[in-house]
Design an enzyme around this catalytic site. Sequence first.
Site, PDB file in Angstrom:
ATOM      1  CG  ASN A  83      31.929  -6.377 -35.168  1.00 63.69           C
ATOM      2  OD1 ASN A  83      31.250  -7.323 -34.810  1.00 63.69           O
ATOM      3  ND2 ASN A  83      32.587  -5.608 -34.325  1.00 63.69           N
TER       4      ASN A  83
ATOM      5  CG  ASN B 206      26.569  -2.485 -30.196  1.00 66.33           C
ATOM      6  OD1 ASN B 206      27.231  -3.505 -30.105  1.00 66.33           O
ATOM      7  ND2 ASN B 206      25.250  -2.473 -30.246  1.00 66.33           N
ATOM      8  CG  ASP B 207      33.266  -3.295 -28.093  1.00 64.10           C
ATOM      9  OD1 ASP B 207      33.799  -2.374 -28.715  1.00 64.10           O
ATOM     10  OD2 ASP B 207      33.515  -3.561 -26.904  1.00 64.10           O
ATOM     11  CB  CYS B 208      28.312  -6.638 -31.008  1.00 67.44           C
ATOM     12  SG  CYS B 208      28.970  -7.368 -29.548  1.00 67.44           S
TER      13      CYS B 208
END
Length: 811
Positions: A486, A482-484
Site C-alpha cells: 500500500n 499484491n493487496d498488501c
Amino acid sequence: MKYGYFDDKAREYVITTPRTPLPWINYLGCENFFTLLSSTGGGYSFYRDARLRRLTRYRYNNCPLDQEGFRIYIKDGDIVWNPGWQPVQTELDRYSCRHGLGYTVIEGERGGITARQEFMVPRGDNCLLIRFTVSNGGDATRSFKVFPYLEFCLWDAMDDSSNFQRNYSTGEVEVTASAIYHKTEYRERRDHYAVFWSNRPADGFDTSREAFIGAYNSPAHPKAVFGDGCTGSVAHGWQPVAAQQFDLELQPGESCSILFGLGYIENPEEEKWEAPGIVNKVRAETLMARYADDDAFDSAMSALRAYWEELLSGYQVSSESAPLDRMVNIWNQYQCMVTFNMSRSASYFESGIGRGMGFRDSCQDLMGFVHIIPARARERILDIAATQFPDGSAYHQYQPLTKKGNADIGSGFNDDPLWLIAAADAYLRETGDWSILDEIVPFDNDPSLAQSLLEHLRRSFNYTRTHLGPHGLPLIGRADWNDCLNLNCFSAHSGESFQVSGPSEGPVAESVFIAGMFVKYGRSWADICRHAGLEQEAEDADKAIAAMETTVLDAGWDGAWFRRAYDAFGQVIGGKECEEGRIFLEPQGMCVMAGIGKESGQAAQSLASVQEHLDTKYGIVLLQPAYTRYHLELGEISSYPPGYKENAGIFCHINPWIVCAEAELGHGDRAFEVYRKTAPAFIEDISEIHRTEPYVYSQMIAGKDAVSFGEAKNSWLTGTAAWSFLGVSQAILGVKPTLDGLQIDPCIPASVSGFTLSRRYRGARYEITVENPDGVQHGVKEMLVDGCPLAGNVIPVRDAGSTVQVRVIMG
Ligand code: GLC
Ligand code: GLC
C-alpha cells in the site's frame, strides 16, 4: 501422514477419521443454492449471496471448531451419537466421509447401528437434500430416536451477527406435521422464506433453540435429546431452529431412510399469503413433492453425477503420474468451478460477509473455468465489465446479488483494468465468439453510460497507458495484485484499513508488476484489435507495449531480477539496495510470462534468481528477506509476521506464474518441479504439516521464516485454482487455445515418455497423443492431424461435432 485417500474411480476423497487437523470441507451447489459442508456435517447454506441470503447460522473462530451444521443425533438407550462424530463426539466404531463432486456422504457406525447421511444440492432446485439411512446390523430388534437439527440465520449474515437488539425479537416460524418454515421478516420486506422438511410426519419438533438445546447447554449436549425429547416449542424471537424427532424401531438386518430437505422459496408479492399471517406454502409443497422418496433422490444424484462427468470431460489427461491425473481431471477443475462461483466470499476462512466478488479475482477465476461452461463465463465478463468506470478504472468488488460495485471499497487498484482484457481474451481464445465484443455494457452500472465491450477493453488498456509515473512505469494506485503493498497509504493508526485510508492515489509510486501485465495483456489487446480489423489501433498498441518493455528492462531491471515497484518517495522496492524485501516473486513471474528479456537473457536470469533466493521445499516464497519490522511506506505487507501471507509466505497463487514462466523458456523439468511442490495431491503424505484439505489448493503455505513452515491456510477460495490449472493444462501439458485454433506445445520433464489427452474445443473433440522419443523438455518435431502432417503446431478450428486425432512427436 494421511487422514484418508483418493478414490479416483468414484472421483471422491475419502476421509477416514473425523479428527482431521482442520475441518475438511466440500461445496454443494453450482447454480444459486450453496452449502458448505465439513467432513463431520458442519457448515451452512445460502441462496446466491453468502451475506445477504444466509439460510443457516455459522459462527466462525469457534471453540471447539465447527459447531454449527446439519446435525443428526441418534439416541440409543443412554448413548447419544452423531454419524459424523460432531458435535457430541461419542466414539464411533467406524467413520468415513466421502467428498465427491457436488455431494458428500458421511457414514458412522456404533453398537451395530449404521447411519449414513448423503448430502447433495440437486441441479435446478434451490435446496439441500439429506438422505438419512439407518440400518440395524445386529441380531436383536433395536428401538432408538433420531433428531435432525439446524439453526436458522436471520438472512443478512452481517446483521445476524451484530444487530441483536433487533433480531432477538424478530424470529418467526410456522410448523406443520413434517415441515418447519422460517419466515423472519417475511411480513414486511422479504418475499422469501426457508423450509426444513422430512418426507414423513415427525414424532416431535422444536423450533426454539433454548427449548431444544437448553440455555446453558451446547450442541454437544442438547437438553431435548439427552432428556425427554422434543417439546413442540414455537419460536418467537430469540433463535429459531429446526429440530424434529423420529421414534424408530428396526428388526435385525432392517434399514430405513428418511429424506430431509432445506429449501429456499420466493413468492411473488401478490401470492405471499395463504391466509392472513399464514405463509403461502404451495411452492414449498411442490418442491417437497418432487423429492418425496428414494427414487427421486437417486435420480437427482445420477443427474448430478452425469452433469459433472460431462463438465470434466472437457479436459482429461492420462499420464504416467496418478497425482497429476487426479489433479487435472478431477480436483483442480472442480476447485475452478467453486472459485468461479464464490470468488472470495464464503469458505471456512472467508466469512461471506467481508468481501463480495473481486474484480481481479473473478477475472482470473474465469480463466480457469471458461473451458468448463463458456456461456457462464460470458455472462460473468459482462457483469464484471458493468462495474468498470468510464475512465477504465474499476470497482474493486461487487455484490453477487445486486451485481453493483461496492462503494465502500471503491476503486484505485491499478491492476484491475488489465485483468478484464485477460478474461475477455481467454474467452475469445476458448470460444471464438467475437459477438461478445459488440455487447453493450454499462459503465458504473449506469445504462446511460453503456458502450460496447470492445470499448471497455480499450479503456482498460488506455487507463494503464495514461497513468504512468516518473520512470514511465504504471502508477500503482491503491495497490496492484499484491493487496498488501500500500505504497500511498501510510497507515499508522489502529482501526484504519490499509487499503482504503490515506491519500491512496499518488503520482509517484509505480509498479513493475503492472508494467509486466501491460506487456502481456497489452499483446492480447493488440491481437484482439488485429482480429477485429483494427490494424491501426493494433500497431499503436504494439508501440506502447514495445516502449513499456524497454522501460521495464531499464527502470524495472535490478541487475539479476526484476524490481517490484517504486514507492511514493521514488525509492526502489525489491532491489539489491533493500535490506528487507530485496527480491519479490510477482514481477519475475509476470515479466517472464510476458516474454520480457527472453531474447536478451534477463528472463532466464530472473528465474535463476527465483530458484536461488525464493525457492523452498514446500514452494516458492513471495519475497526475501522477510520484513521484520513495520515499514510505514509499504503498508500491510510488513504488518504480517515473517513467513505469513504476503510477507514471505508461499503465496500459492503466484507459484504457477513461475510454472508458466519456466515453460515460456522451455524448462520442462523445472516447470514440473515447481508445479508439484504446491499441488495438493502430491503432498497428501504430509497432511499433518500442510493441515488443509489434500484435494484443493490453499491461498498460502507458511514460508521458511515462519515457525509453522509448511502449514497451509485459506483453503478453497484462491486464484491458485485457476492459475494452477492454466499452468498444468496449458504450460506443461501444452494444450493452448489461441484465437486461431488449438495449439499443442508441451513442456514436460525430459524423463516423461508421453501422455494422451482428450480436449473439447469449440464443439469438436481432440484426441491427442504426445510422444517424447528423444527425451526432450520442449519442442514439437512433427505433428499429424488425422494422419496428415501439419505445418506449425496450431490446429485450425474444426467443425463442431467432429473428432480430431492428433499425434504430436516432440524433439
Ligand atoms: C488475495 C486477494 C487477491 C490478491 C492476493 C494478493 O488472495 O483475493 O485479490 O491479489 O490476495 O494480495
Ligand atoms: C489482506 C490480505 C490479502 C487480501 C486482502 C483482501 O490484505 O493480506 O491477502 O487480498 O486483505 O482484502
